[in-house]
Each structure stands twice: as structure tokens, then as C-alpha cells.
Design an enzyme around this catalytic site. Sequence first.
Site, PDB file in Angstrom:
ATOM      1  N   ARG A  24      -3.639 -10.115   5.191  1.00 15.18           N
ATOM      2  CA  ARG A  24      -3.987 -10.215   3.763  1.00 15.18           C
ATOM      3  C   ARG A  24      -2.806  -9.710   2.940  1.00 15.18           C
ATOM      4  NH1 ARG A  24      -6.092  -7.086  -0.328  1.00 15.18           N
ATOM      5  NH2 ARG A  24      -7.720  -8.019  -1.622  1.00 15.18           N
TER       6      ARG A  24
ATOM      7  N   LYS B 225       0.812  -1.221   0.000  1.00 15.35           N
ATOM      8  CA  LYS B 225       0.000   0.000   0.000  1.00 15.35           C
ATOM      9  C   LYS B 225       0.846   1.272   0.000  1.00 15.35           C
ATOM     10  CE  LYS B 225      -4.350  -2.029   1.019  1.00 15.35           C
ATOM     11  NZ  LYS B 225      -5.391  -2.368   1.956  1.00 15.35           N
TER      12      LYS B 225
HETATM   13  N1  HH2 Z   1      -7.372  -4.028   0.565  1.00 15.17           N
HETATM   14  C1  HH2 Z   1      -7.679  -4.113  -0.747  1.00 15.17           C
HETATM   15  C2  HH2 Z   1      -8.778  -4.865  -1.185  1.00 15.17           C
HETATM   16  N2  HH2 Z   1      -9.536  -5.549  -0.304  1.00 15.17           N
HETATM   17  N3  HH2 Z   1      -9.998  -6.198   1.915  1.00 15.17           N
HETATM   18  C3  HH2 Z   1      -9.722  -6.142   3.226  1.00 15.17           C
HETATM   19  N4  HH2 Z   1     -10.472  -6.819   4.101  1.00 15.17           N
HETATM   20  N5  HH2 Z   1      -8.673  -5.391   3.713  1.00 15.17           N
HETATM   21  C4  HH2 Z   1      -7.868  -4.677   2.882  1.00 15.17           C
HETATM   22  O1  HH2 Z   1      -6.941  -3.991   3.382  1.00 15.17           O
HETATM   23  C5  HH2 Z   1      -8.133  -4.720   1.457  1.00 15.17           C
HETATM   24  C6  HH2 Z   1      -9.230  -5.506   1.018  1.00 15.17           C
HETATM   25  C7  HH2 Z   1      -6.842  -3.362  -1.740  1.00 15.17           C
HETATM   26  O2  HH2 Z   1      -5.787  -4.143  -2.208  1.00 15.17           O
HETATM   27  P1  HH2 Z   1      -5.813  -4.962  -3.583  1.00 15.17           P
HETATM   28  O3  HH2 Z   1      -6.861  -6.044  -3.555  1.00 15.17           O
HETATM   29  O4  HH2 Z   1      -4.444  -5.437  -3.882  1.00 15.17           O
HETATM   30  O5  HH2 Z   1      -6.137  -3.862  -4.676  1.00 15.17           O
HETATM   31  P2  HH2 Z   1      -7.422  -3.500  -5.552  1.00 15.17           P
HETATM   32  O6  HH2 Z   1      -8.510  -3.082  -4.611  1.00 15.17           O
HETATM   33  O7  HH2 Z   1      -6.934  -2.370  -6.423  1.00 15.17           O
HETATM   34  O8  HH2 Z   1      -7.836  -4.724  -6.332  1.00 15.17           O
END
Ligand code: HH2
Length: 272
Positions: free
Chosen positions: A251, A217
Amino acid sequence: MAPLAERYARGALMGVLNVTPDSFSDGGAFADLETALLHGRRMAAEGAAIVDVGGESTRPGARPGSAELELARVLPVIAGLAAEGIPVSVDTSKAEVARAALIAGAVLVNDVTALRGDPEMASVIADAGADLCLMHMLGEPRTMQDAPTYRDVVAEVESFLAERTEVAVAAGVREERLVLDPGIGFGKTPEQSMTALARLGELQSLGFPLLVGASRKRFISTVTPSEPHQRLGGSIAAHLLAAQNGARMIRAHDVAETVQALRVAAAIREQG
Ligand code: HH2
């Protein structure tokens, strides 16, 4: 199924599998089914206790898409991994997507809106007896990084999560199915995200297992300028501190490295 806290008593890694063209750190990398299945299997083999499949990016500025598109992306991946016995969660805020994902074999719904995105979501989860992650986010992805302000970020995350927990339980979701997440980077400046990590222990008073997702992040790049794929060291540092401050689930995108770091830290702690 045993309560979530029991199943993940020793700590659990949630591997990220984004089946999206536009996720902030791995958009497009696992867009076709075979590549996604391979990556999901690999994360499970590397020690992920659960694979989190998402079909819509929640990066800052993202706009919601249709349920049809999200379903077309996630369902074959969820069905394929679940059929192989790999525990799967679905990262969605749409009840229609959650319902189909649970039928296809997902065991947990990861709803970044904490049941605020779709009025049907709570009953879908309650009826299925599924696990649910409730995450804090100020605003919505489209606007969440427009100067978020708090009087006390941790106190406000805590009261939000307490309120969402009550909503979930009132709708029939069992307490033993819940995991709570402060939402690193969701409606938080880099400093506010780091404050949430530093004071994560305060959220333990809510009495539920905690999940933290700091992987790749942006706050990491404010400490050491870096692109998302260059943030493994910072991600591991944040996750180790989160685990030390009480996070039960982590995660992460980089499963092997994160599992190794968490296990070594736990082994050292046991010697102390
Ligand atoms: N962060 C992201 C997406 N889902 N869910 C939870 N519970 N906690 C988090 O911190 C979280 C999440 C964002 O990361 P990522 O899936 O890599 O990116 P994107 O939303 O651009 O697909």
C-alpha cells in the site's frame, strides 16, 4: 470473483487515495471530487492494481468522525472510479460506509480495526462476498502511540491476526477473500514497526496473503530525519524488503516509483 491470492499472484500495488482534510502525509490534497478522480485514474495508469479510498484519517491521535461525513467524502470517488473499471477498496471501519461503498462498486474493505470497530462489519462483507483486509493495531488511533509494549511484537501480531481471521470466517467471510496486514505504525514504536518488517516472513505461516503499508511512515524519519513528503526512498526500501519477505500487496502513495522499484527487484531476482 477469483480468490484474492490468485488475482494478485504476481504481487499488487494498492494506491492510497485519501479524501480527507487531515491525513498525515497528503491531507487536503485530494479533497475535491475532480482532483480525487484524476489522482485515482493516474495511480491506476501508473500500475496500481487497486485504489484504496479513505475518508477518515487514522493518523496517531485522530478521533473518529461521523459515517455521514465519511460517506459524503468517499462515495462519489468510489462510484466514479469503479464506473471506469478501476478496482477500488474502501479504507473504513464503519459498516454503514462499507455497505454503501460495496454497492457503489468497491471490491475490498480495508478495516484497520480488523472487525473490532463495528459489530455489523463482518456480516456486511460476508453478504457482499467482498475481499477484506484485517490489520493489526494495538489500541485505537487516539491512543495507539501511548508507549506501546510487547513481549514479542511479531508473535503478538501473529496471534492477533490468527484470532481475527477466525472471527471473520465464523461470521461468513470466505478464507479466500482475506489479506492480512501487520499494521506498520499502528500501536508500534519505530523499532517495533521495523521489527515487524524485518520478520514479516514469520507471518507467512498464517497461510494468507500479506499486505504491507510503510509508505511515508514515521519510522523512516527516525533513521533519516525527514518530513512525510521526503520519505520516498525510505518507503521504497521498506516495501522492497516487505515484498522480499513475502508481502503480496503493497500500500503506497507514490505508485509509479514503487511499481518500478518492485518490478526491477523482481526482474533481478528472476535472473538469480
Ligand atoms: N496505513 C494507513 C491507513 N490505512 N490500511 C492498511 N491496511 N495498512 C496500513 O498500513 C494503513 C492503512 C495510514 O496511512 P495514510 O492513509 O496515508 O494516512 P491517514 O490514516 O492519516 O489517512
